[in-house]
Design an enzyme around this catalytic site. Structure first.
Site, short mmCIF file in Angstrom:
data_model
loop_
_atom_site.label_atom_id
_atom_site.label_comp_id
_atom_site.label_asym_id
_atom_site.label_seq_id
_atom_site.Cartn_x
_atom_site.Cartn_y
_atom_site.Cartn_z
N HIS A 102 2.60 4.33 -3.75
CA HIS A 102 1.58 3.79 -2.86
C HIS A 102 1.67 2.27 -2.88
CE1 HIS A 102 -2.38 2.94 -1.07
NE2 HIS A 102 -2.34 4.17 -0.61
N ASP B 60 -1.36 11.89 -0.11
CA ASP B 60 -0.70 12.56 1.02
C ASP B 60 0.07 13.80 0.56
OD1 ASP B 60 -1.46 10.55 2.96
OD2 ASP B 60 -0.01 9.24 1.99
#
Length: 440
Positions: free
Chosen positions: A313, A371
């Site tokens: 991320h 995700d």
């Protein structure tokens, strides 16, 4: 300048350019990094700063969301995301984000009623869907219909009227789930299902997506909780691309429906909200667990364009706190649905185990992110990959409307106008000039 900034200013940064010194105020955050105020830099030194992607620039002052990527912390209005996911529900979190604190029972009951009374769409909006192709991406429908709301709800377009702003935010949040469910139904060729206001937000969304005229959908408490948790975890995430888009559009005075439609458009990108769909498509490309090592090798190669989606991320250099929560939810959903032999889900679990123990990914701190797990959960619930980003958009209406409201009420907010480093041609006199670059 806001009172918060004045109270926190206690030192300055000295910048020397061509023997001329410029002193820039430094402001301290409640938590997190300090910021240097460069507002007067151009007027005093005739230079701008250069920051592609605005990764080192604070574009606003906000009291809504705090992230510490190194420690893996995410808080809404000071409340840890882990506690909210466990004890709260989505509409209570919406109320928290917009109004600044958790409501009491009476306030929450009233707010849920105010939201639910807006779940229905104007009948002409329903007809609007007929203009879309059946194979259109549900996000294309989401963008179009969200923007079209401004033509139907003209009594909540005045951004200078506090009551109209509140009414607009409630409409956006309530109708986003209905629009999303209708986009799904339209894409699979089924009739639209009307909302039921006696259900919770998440239960109602599942009802609108999976009920049909022949059979009522039996809502599982486990799946409803999973859906609600996904909504909570995606509700806001500080000044990301789509939130910054909403603020930038709003800075021009655009109406709230147009601003949120702009946010939906930005979210659609595979590097942002589309990452959960991209993660599942990546798993489909890998195919089976036998190919994991092959694709991990491709992901490590700088020459190979393949990227391991769902890992790492931009902000979190530790385990994404949302991913930790969803990993637990994922196990419960898979057990409840009885999906044990789905090859894609098995591949995902195998990939997670191998990547978490791979030296390269450990050193690069490439942990599974939100995700990765949200895509697995949504697939297990029954949603196709095309709906993943739509669900993300429904969730993020909470943060977008909270951020938009905060921006409108900020006394020092002004229209966004980034500057540039110009590297084009200098002045040309008009006339025919042969250029090797011009091959037309």
């Amino acid at each position: 300048m806001s009172k918060t900034k004045v109270a926190s200013k206690n030192k300055t940064a000295k910048l020397t350019i061509d023997n001329k010194s410029v002193f820039l105020p430094i402001y301290h955050s409640t938590e997190g990094e300090s910021v240097i105020d460069i507002t007067n830099l151009h007027s005093e030194a005739n230079v701008f700063t250069y920051d592609p992607g605005f990764t080192s620039t604070a574009s606003c002052e906000s009291k809504i969301t705090f992230i510490d990527g190194n420690k893996g912390i995410l808080r809404y209005r000071g409340y840890d995301i882990e506690e909210l996911a466990k004890k709260s529900d989505f509409i209570e979190v919406v109320n928290l984000l917009i109004y600044g604190d958790l409501p009491n029972k009476a306030q929450l009951k009233k707010y849920k009623q105010l939201i639910s009374r807006h779940t229905l769409l104007h009948d002409q909006i329903i007809n609007f869907f007929q203009g879309f192709r059946r194979d259109a991406h549900p996000m294309a429908m989401m963008v179009g219909v969200m923007g079209a709301l401004s033509s139907f709800y003209q009594d909540s377009l005045d951004i200078n009227d506090a009551h109209q702003r509140q009414e607009a935010t409630r409409r956006i949040i309530a109708k986003a789930s209905t629009i999303g469910a209708m986009a799904y139904k339209y894409s699979i060729g089924q009739s639209f299902v009307s909302p039921k206001n006696n259900l919770s937000f998440s239960e109602n969304f599942l009802h609108m997506c999976f009920s049909n005229t022949a059979e009522e959908y039996k809502i599982s408490p486990i799946l409803a909780k999973a859906m609600d948790t996904i909504f909570i975890l995606h509700a806001d995430h500080e000044q990301n691309a789509s939130t910054s888009t909403v603020r930038l559009a709003g800075s021009s005075g655009a109406n709230p429906f147009a601003c949120i439609a702009a946010g939906v458009s930005s979210l659609w990108g595979p590097a942002h909200g589309g990452a959960n769909q991209a993660a599942l498509e990546m798993l489909e490309e890998i195919g089976t667990s036998k190919n994991i090592q092959k694709y991990l090798k491709k992901a490590k190669s700088k020459k190979d364009p393949f990227k391991l989606m769902g890992f790492g991320h931009r902000v979190y250099k530790n385990y994404d706190p949302r991913a930790k929560i969803l990993k637990n939810i994922c196990q419960k959903v898979l057990k409840h649905t009885g999906i044990k032999n789905d090859p894609i889900l098995k591949l995902a679990m195998d990939l997670e185990k191998i990547a978490l123990n791979d030296k390269y990914f450990i050193e690069k701190k490439l942990y599974p992110n939100v995700d990765f797990y949200s895509g697995i959960i949504l697939k297990a619930i029954g949603f196709p990959p095309e709906m993943f980003t739509v669900i993300f958009a429904i969730s993020r209406t909470a943060g977008w409307t909270a951020q938009w409201t905060e921006m409108i009420e900020d006394p020092i907010q002004k229209i966004g106008r980034p500057r540039q480093l110009y590297t084009g041609n200098k002045h040309h006199k008009y006339g025919y000039k042969r250029s090797k670059k011009n091959t037309r």
